[in-house]
Design a protein around this motif. Structure first.
Motif, short mmCIF file in Angstrom:
data_model
loop_
_atom_site.label_atom_id
_atom_site.label_comp_id
_atom_site.label_asym_id
_atom_site.label_seq_id
_atom_site.Cartn_x
_atom_site.Cartn_y
_atom_site.Cartn_z
N ARG A 191 -17.40 5.70 11.77
CA ARG A 191 -17.19 7.01 11.16
C ARG A 191 -15.81 7.11 10.49
O ARG A 191 -14.89 6.39 10.84
CB ARG A 191 -17.29 8.12 12.22
N ALA A 192 -15.74 8.07 9.55
CA ALA A 192 -14.47 8.51 8.94
C ALA A 192 -13.60 7.37 8.44
O ALA A 192 -12.40 7.36 8.64
CB ALA A 192 -13.69 9.39 9.93
N PHE A 193 -14.23 6.42 7.73
CA PHE A 193 -13.47 5.34 7.12
C PHE A 193 -12.95 5.82 5.76
O PHE A 193 -13.73 6.23 4.90
CB PHE A 193 -14.35 4.10 6.94
N ILE A 194 -11.66 5.77 5.58
CA ILE A 194 -11.07 6.19 4.30
C ILE A 194 -9.67 5.60 4.17
O ILE A 194 -8.99 5.35 5.17
CB ILE A 194 -11.02 7.73 4.19
N VAL A 195 -9.29 5.35 2.93
CA VAL A 195 -7.94 4.90 2.60
C VAL A 195 -7.38 5.86 1.56
O VAL A 195 -8.07 6.23 0.61
CB VAL A 195 -7.93 3.45 2.05
N ASP A 196 -6.16 6.28 1.76
CA ASP A 196 -5.51 7.20 0.82
C ASP A 196 -5.56 6.62 -0.59
O ASP A 196 -5.38 5.42 -0.79
CB ASP A 196 -4.06 7.42 1.24
N GLU A 197 -5.81 7.51 -1.58
CA GLU A 197 -5.98 7.04 -2.96
C GLU A 197 -4.75 6.29 -3.46
O GLU A 197 -4.86 5.36 -4.26
CB GLU A 197 -6.30 8.22 -3.86
N GLY A 198 -3.57 6.67 -3.02
CA GLY A 198 -2.36 6.01 -3.46
C GLY A 198 -2.12 4.67 -2.80
O GLY A 198 -1.17 3.97 -3.16
N ALA A 199 -2.98 4.30 -1.86
CA ALA A 199 -2.79 3.03 -1.13
C ALA A 199 -3.94 2.07 -1.35
O ALA A 199 -4.00 1.02 -0.70
CB ALA A 199 -2.63 3.31 0.37
N ARG A 200 -4.85 2.41 -2.25
CA ARG A 200 -5.98 1.50 -2.50
C ARG A 200 -5.52 0.31 -3.31
O ARG A 200 -4.62 0.41 -4.12
CB ARG A 200 -7.10 2.27 -3.20
N GLY A 201 -6.17 -0.81 -3.08
CA GLY A 201 -5.77 -2.03 -3.74
C GLY A 201 -4.81 -2.88 -2.92
O GLY A 201 -4.43 -3.96 -3.34
N LEU A 202 -4.45 -2.41 -1.74
CA LEU A 202 -3.53 -3.14 -0.87
C LEU A 202 -4.26 -3.97 0.19
O LEU A 202 -3.63 -4.64 1.00
CB LEU A 202 -2.57 -2.18 -0.16
#
Length: 355
Positions: free
Chosen positions: A276-287
């Protein structure tokens, strides 16, 4: 009187360089406001300003070369990590897809094309922009439209010449090492602000794209609070991607920029876990944080000997689905249903332990 000490005023109607800089800066700030760049979404679309510009670059710019990630990084003047976030937003909205028919100039690089929805979105954006320009030109004195166009072209050309613009041939992509190092760790268990951070990231992403609001926020908060209250059970766990940010005082502060939860106490389903609730902040994607979070969660699932692990997602979340599939999840169901007050297409994925 020494004539050399006399400051001569500029002729009436002429500006000094300082005056010109101030006037152009003031006009530029007002343009940014009028065009709507300060809003979270742009051109009456559900996309951010950066995503709108990327969409235009992929679908509206005449160019015989593929619109690959390396070329887009150069053309849009953004680092690969930031471009990855932009492309993720466009892919999640269903506006772009990988162009398998056109190969990039750079081995391993990926080219993109607009989907049917992307074309429809771009057409709407262009119609909005043309209407905005038409209304503005209708408000200026007759015969000055060509002067305004010439001035804009002159100014943008000057801005381009004022900086060294790398060409796609000489610099196919902005090197990743230009990105400042970010101190991020994957922390298991409870971390302060875990629930509120997860809810905030979900609301920031889904409210503008799907329209989930009060029901989603209260429901997600309740669900996550329930899981966190049961973290003492060895079959439940949570992980947070925690970034240490330096402060002028020298003492770093910490910010959660990604979450994932495993609920191993599903009523009537012994041996089954729910991701559940898997998410990465938009400013940290690609890391690479998404892969690390899912990897930690699936390592826990295997360690606790769960027979299967289930999750729900949406078809528009292509990057997340690809990540799940890479860890052995397979699609078992898709249906239209009302979730949090909005009708969406829900997909269910399942991972099963090899006997």
């Amino acid at each position: 009187m020494d004539a050399s000490n006399i400051v001569t005023a500029p002729p009436k109607g002429e500006e000094t360089l300082s005056d010109s800089i101030a006037s152009l800066r003031d006009a530029s700030r007002k343009l940014v406001r009028e065009w709507g760049f300060l809003r979270s979404v742009f051109a009456e679309s559900p996309l951010s300003p950066a995503a709108v510009h990327c969409l235009i670059e992929i679908g509206d710019v005449p160019d015989a070369l593929p619109r690959s990630s390396s070329r887009l990084s150069v053309e849009l003047r953004v680092l690969p990590t930031e471009l990855a976030r932009i492309l993720s937003e466009l892919a999640a909205s269903g506006c772009i897809a990988v162009d398998h028919e056109r190969l990039s100039e750079t081995p391993g690089d990926v080219a993109y094309k607009l989907t049917a929805k992307g074309i429809q979105t771009l057409n709407a954006i262009n119609a909005y922009a043309e209407n905005q320009v038409s209304r503005a030109l209708a408000a200026v004195p007759a015969g000055t439209a060509s002067d305004i166009t010439a001035a804009f072209r002159l100014y943008t050309t000057a801005l381009e010449r004022a900086r060294a613009v790398p060409t796609p041939e000489s610099s196919p992509s902005l090197p990743l090492q230009q990105t400042p190092a970010r101190n991020v760790t994957i922390a298991p268990g409870y971390t302060p602000t875990l629930i509120s951070s997860a809810v905030q990231m979900h609301m920031s992403y889904y409210h503008t794209r799907i329209g989930w609001g009060r029901e989603f926020e209260t429901g997600l908060s309740s669900m996550l609070s329930d899981i966190v209250s049961r973290l003492g059970n060895p079959f439940n766990q949570a992980w947070a991607a925690v970034e240490s940010l330096p402060l002028p005082s020298g003492n770093p502060t910490q910010k959660i920029i990604g979450t994932i939860f495993i609920d191993g106490q599903i009523p009537g389903k012994e041996g089954t876990a729910q991701l559940r609730a898997f998410i990465v902040d938009e400013g940290a994607r690609g890391l690479g944080l998404g892969r690390k979070l899912v990897g930690a969660a699936m390592g826990f699932v295997r360690e606790r000997r769960f027979k299967e692990c289930r999750l729900t997602t949406m078809r528009s979340l292509g990057a997340a689905r690809k990540l799940y599939e890479g860890y052995g999840f397979v699609e078992v169901r898709e249906e239209r249903k009302v979730i949090w007050g909005v009708e969406v297409g829900e997909m269910e994925y399942v991972w099963r332990r090899d006997v």
